[in-house]
Write an enzyme that holds these catalytic residues in place. Structure first.
Site, mmCIF file in Angstrom:
data_model
loop_
_atom_site.group_PDB
_atom_site.id
_atom_site.type_symbol
_atom_site.label_atom_id
_atom_site.label_comp_id
_atom_site.label_asym_id
_atom_site.label_seq_id
_atom_site.Cartn_x
_atom_site.Cartn_y
_atom_site.Cartn_z
ATOM 1 N N TRP A 236 6.116 2.168 11.780
ATOM 2 C CA TRP A 236 4.694 2.438 11.602
ATOM 3 C C TRP A 236 4.320 3.654 12.432
ATOM 4 O O TRP A 236 4.715 3.771 13.590
ATOM 5 C CB TRP A 236 3.934 1.203 12.072
ATOM 6 C CG TRP A 236 2.474 1.124 11.783
ATOM 7 C CD1 TRP A 236 1.893 0.741 10.611
ATOM 8 C CD2 TRP A 236 1.408 1.372 12.708
ATOM 9 N NE1 TRP A 236 0.524 0.743 10.741
ATOM 10 C CE2 TRP A 236 0.200 1.123 12.017
ATOM 11 C CE3 TRP A 236 1.344 1.779 14.045
ATOM 12 C CZ2 TRP A 236 -1.054 1.273 12.620
ATOM 13 C CZ3 TRP A 236 0.101 1.923 14.645
ATOM 14 C CH2 TRP A 236 -1.080 1.671 13.930
ATOM 15 N N ASP B 70 -6.644 3.603 -0.010
ATOM 16 C CA ASP B 70 -5.936 2.576 0.750
ATOM 17 C C ASP B 70 -4.647 2.217 0.010
ATOM 18 O O ASP B 70 -4.689 1.746 -1.131
ATOM 19 C CB ASP B 70 -6.817 1.332 0.902
ATOM 20 C CG ASP B 70 -6.289 0.362 1.945
ATOM 21 O OD1 ASP B 70 -5.065 0.311 2.149
ATOM 22 O OD2 ASP B 70 -7.098 -0.348 2.564
ATOM 23 N N CYS C 30 2.031 3.126 5.694
ATOM 24 C CA CYS C 30 0.623 3.427 5.453
ATOM 25 C C CYS C 30 0.198 4.758 6.064
ATOM 26 O O CYS C 30 -0.544 5.535 5.450
ATOM 27 C CB CYS C 30 -0.274 2.300 5.962
ATOM 28 S SG CYS C 30 0.043 1.782 7.659
ATOM 29 N N HIS D 38 -2.726 -1.224 10.182
ATOM 30 C CA HIS D 38 -2.844 -0.546 8.891
ATOM 31 C C HIS D 38 -3.714 0.704 9.010
ATOM 32 O O HIS D 38 -4.734 0.715 9.687
ATOM 33 C CB HIS D 38 -3.442 -1.495 7.853
ATOM 34 C CG HIS D 38 -3.508 -0.898 6.477
ATOM 35 N ND1 HIS D 38 -2.411 -0.333 5.864
ATOM 36 C CD2 HIS D 38 -4.548 -0.752 5.603
ATOM 37 C CE1 HIS D 38 -2.770 0.124 4.665
ATOM 38 N NE2 HIS D 38 -4.044 -0.104 4.496
ATOM 39 N N TRP D 39 -3.265 1.770 8.311
ATOM 40 C CA TRP D 39 -4.010 3.021 8.186
ATOM 41 C C TRP D 39 -4.463 3.219 6.750
ATOM 42 O O TRP D 39 -3.747 2.862 5.806
ATOM 43 C CB TRP D 39 -3.141 4.225 8.547
ATOM 44 C CG TRP D 39 -2.679 4.329 9.962
ATOM 45 C CD1 TRP D 39 -1.431 4.049 10.445
ATOM 46 C CD2 TRP D 39 -3.444 4.788 11.088
ATOM 47 N NE1 TRP D 39 -1.375 4.304 11.800
ATOM 48 C CE2 TRP D 39 -2.594 4.748 12.222
ATOM 49 C CE3 TRP D 39 -4.767 5.219 11.250
ATOM 50 C CZ2 TRP D 39 -3.021 5.131 13.492
ATOM 51 C CZ3 TRP D 39 -5.195 5.595 12.512
ATOM 52 C CH2 TRP D 39 -4.325 5.555 13.612
#
Length: 219
Positions: free
Chosen positions: A29, A122, A165, A105-106
């Site tokens: 991530w 998204d 993400c 989460h991005w």
């Protein structure tokens, strides 16, 4: 600083260490520093000719906007001249705690003055939609489009794992800049796929190493 965690790159306001660079080596991530660098590179290199029209807001500043009372934002945001920008890009994180860092989460939030609204991209459904909508409303005063601006969930490719993400945010931003600033006709969903996102890991790492080596040669 941990032993062996030297500086990999100093690029304007971005400072990346080897530990940040290692996030690009495998299925990990991305943190705010890597995304912040990517935004700054887009601003200062790839799309520098459009600086009057576009603003890339760093993940750290976006987090500050999200967690601060609207009454505290004026002195901080007014120098950005958001009311004069045609397009504004923000990387949205789902961490809503003032007492801890991180998140899981991005997603990407983009203001388009031509449409008078925000678009939310998204890559994992609609998990960040509420946060994106709240950010849009907080920013509406400073972009001067009315008391409450519309935030629309946009169609985009979906990630096939739990860790890409941040790369989707970077790739979606790059594609949208090509569209909005240079007139590209390729849609975000066409241009940004799991394959292109996977390649972006290596491309970013190569870019950071190259810029870091160039900086060492100058010093």
């Amino acid at each position: 600083m941990a032993d062996g965690d030297e500086i990999a790159l100093s690029f304007h306001d971005s400072l990346l260490r080897l530990s940040d660079l290692r996030l690009l080596e495998g299925p990990r991530w991305l943190n705010d520093k890597i995304i912040g660098f990517a935004f700054e590179y887009l601003e200062r290199e790839q799309f520098c000719d459009f600086s009057d029209d576009v603003c890339f807001i760093s993940p750290e500043v976006t987090q500050f906007i999200k967690l601060s009372p609207a009454s505290d934002l004026g002195i901080f945001l007014e120098p950005l001249n958001l009311h004069n920008k045609k397009f504004i890009f923000l990387a949205v994180n789902d961490n809503e705690s003032c007492d801890s860092v991180g998140g899981s989460h991005w997603s990407l939030l983009v203001f388009d003055r031509n449409k008078g609204q925000f678009g939310h991209y998204d890559s994992a459904g609609h998990g960040n939609s509420r946060i994106a909508s709240s950010l849009s409303n907080k920013l509406s005063t400073f972009i001067k489009v009315g008391p409450e601006v519309k935030c629309v969930d946009m169609d985009c490719s979906q990630q096939q794992n739990s860790y890409d993400c941040g790369l989707f945010v970077i790739c979606n931003t790059e594609c949208l800049c090509a569209q909005l600033l240079r007139g590209s006709q390729v849609s975000v969903k066409q241009a940004v796929t799991q394959d292109t996102v996977s390649r972006k890991r290596d491309q970013l790492r190569t870019l950071i190493v190259s810029l870091g080596n160039r900086g060492k040669e100058k010093s």
